[in-house]
Design an enzyme around this catalytic site. Structure first.
Site, PDB file in Angstrom:
ATOM      1  N   LYS B  55      -5.208   9.408  11.678  1.00 40.22           N
ATOM      2  CA  LYS B  55      -4.640  10.647  12.242  1.00 40.22           C
ATOM      3  C   LYS B  55      -5.595  11.358  13.193  1.00 40.22           C
ATOM      4  O   LYS B  55      -5.164  12.245  13.933  1.00 40.22           O
ATOM      5  CB  LYS B  55      -4.238  11.599  11.118  1.00 40.22           C
ATOM      6  CG  LYS B  55      -3.166  11.042  10.211  1.00 40.22           C
ATOM      7  CD  LYS B  55      -1.863  10.818  10.943  1.00 40.22           C
ATOM      8  CE  LYS B  55      -0.751  10.547   9.949  1.00 40.22           C
ATOM      9  NZ  LYS B  55       0.541  10.408  10.600  1.00 40.22           N
ATOM     10  N   SER B 272      -0.710   3.966   1.524  1.00 38.18           N
ATOM     11  CA  SER B 272       0.090   3.391   2.605  1.00 38.18           C
ATOM     12  C   SER B 272      -0.496   2.055   3.070  1.00 38.18           C
ATOM     13  O   SER B 272       0.241   1.178   3.538  1.00 38.18           O
ATOM     14  CB  SER B 272       0.225   4.373   3.772  1.00 38.18           C
ATOM     15  OG  SER B 272      -1.045   4.735   4.261  1.00 38.18           O
TER      16      SER B 272
END
Lengths: 91, 313
Positions: B55, B272
């Site tokens: 991110k 994830s």
């Protein structure tokens, strides 16, 4: 007023499209068992093959995480609110 | 020293990270040879970014673009909804550039994430955990509407600079690191920025490269950081027709893959990443001899309090 379990939106279709289900006094384990007795389709979403709550499912009693209380033995009284919250999603 | 401006010490610009944001990107591509002995499965080690996750890329692109076009002048507060990693990236970059950061996030966010955000000085507004990240998005929109002059609303779910960050950096890195041999790219969906950005870049190089998206198998799941699109607020830039193939992963399978990665490859990764491995391993097995690449968005340190770990330590 009996205790109630709030059903997350993702699971409401397995609980008669109800946002909340009333359960009798006791402890959290008894409340969850009572919920499954009322809506058997919820079982595979909430419990694993060993009959334990799936590891990503968090349960809150009156906004307190039961893991920091007495876990499934945490006492449930009339008027209490139980929330079922999976881990969060997205970004 | 006189009161004049401090003279900067010269550094080897470009060779080492002269600035914090200069450390973002150019992450290693790891071959997962013990999980897939065929040797055709690779993963981007995105935790190597300074904020610890992929991110950092979209957060920096969003903030730097807003600085350039005047949307983020000094004194404005960066505002967004996040479930964690994007918030950490905003908080880190905001601290380093002097912007206050306000983040809306579900109250169920893990204590480790809260502490990291507090360390960077970010302000958190916790929202109803029963509404998941959608509740945080609604709250961020409310705050922005009430006082638009105060905030730069980064809006990672709609901001085109999210996927463009991956189009401009992650995609070219993968293409270069595989020496143009990548045939399959697999991405888990959160905001879908990685999937859309890397996917579009690779398709532009060679339209026969297969792009695979991975979602949770049901609306009720424990794949932190991932979205079940059918039941969630869909990011504006997500194109449901883009994937060549769609795969679904059950929460417990992703957890087992996280454990396997730590015990077999020595890689402690986030949830994830486990979901990415479940799908990518299957693609690698179906296409021996073809280069398969996925992204591991973050490492596992923030997830050690998850219950599945206590069963496997």
């Amino acid at each position: 007023m009996p205790a109630k379990i709030e059903i997350p939106s993702a699971l409401q279709r397995f609980a008669g499209n109800n946002g909340a289900v009333e359960v009798p006094e006791g402890n959290v384990k008894q409340a969850m068992d009572n919920l499954i007795d009322q809506y058997a389709d919820l079982k595979e979403h909430l419990f694993d093959d060993q009959g334990m709550i799936r590891s990503f499912v968090n349960i809150y009693l009156n906004d307190e995480d039961i893991r920091y209380e007495k876990n499934l033995d945490t006492e449930v009284k009339n008027g209490d609110v139980i929330q079922i919250v999976p881990s969060i999603a997205g970004g | 020293m006189s009161g004049s401006a401090v003279r900067k010490i010269p550094t080897a610009m470009g060779e080492i990270g002269d600035t914090l944001t200069g450390l973002i990107g150019n992450t290693p591509l790891l071959r997962l040879e013990r999980i897939v002995p065929e040797g055709n499965l690779f993963a981007k080690a995105e935790w190597e970014n300074p904020g610890g996750s992929t991110k950092d890329r979209p957060a920096w692109k969003i903030i730097s673009a807003a600085e350039r076009d005047g949307q983020l002048p000094p004194g404005k507060t960066i505002l967004d909804a996040t479930s964690g990693n994007t918030g950490i990236a905003y908080a880190m970059i905001g601290a380093s550039r002097g912007y206050p950061v306000r983040l809306c996030m579900p109250a169920s966010v893990s204590p480790a994430r809260v502490k990291i955000l507090q360390a960077f000085g970010a302000e958190m507004i916790l929202t109803d955990p029963g509404l998941f990240s959608d509740g945080a998005i609604v709250k961020a929109r409310e705050l922005f509407s009430a006082d638009p002059g105060r905030y730069f609303y980064a809006d990672q779910y709609s901001n085109e600079n999210n996927w463009k960050a991956h189009f401009e950096t992650t995609g070219p890195e993968i293409y270069r690191q595989t020496r143009q041999s990548v045939r399959h790219f697999i991405a888990t969906l959160g905001t879908s920025g990685t999937f859309m950005g890397v996917g579009r870049y690779l398709k532009a190089q060679d339209s026969s490269i297969q792009i695979v998206e991975v979602q949770p198998d049901s609306a009720f799941h424990g794949l932190e950081g991932m979205k079940h699109m059918e039941s969630a607020m869909v990011p504006e830039f997500y194109d449901p027709e883009f994937a060549d193939r769609k795969m679904a992963v059950r929460t417990e399978a992703a957890y087992a893959a996280v454990v396997a990665l730590s015990k077999k490859e020595g890689l402690l990764v986030g949830i994830s990443s486990g979901a990415a491995l479940v799908a990518a391993r299957q693609i690698a097995a179906e296409h021996p001899g073809e280069c398969v690449v996925t992204v591991f968005p973050d490492n596992g340190l923030k997830y050690l309090s998850e219950r599945f770990w206590s069963d496997n330590l």
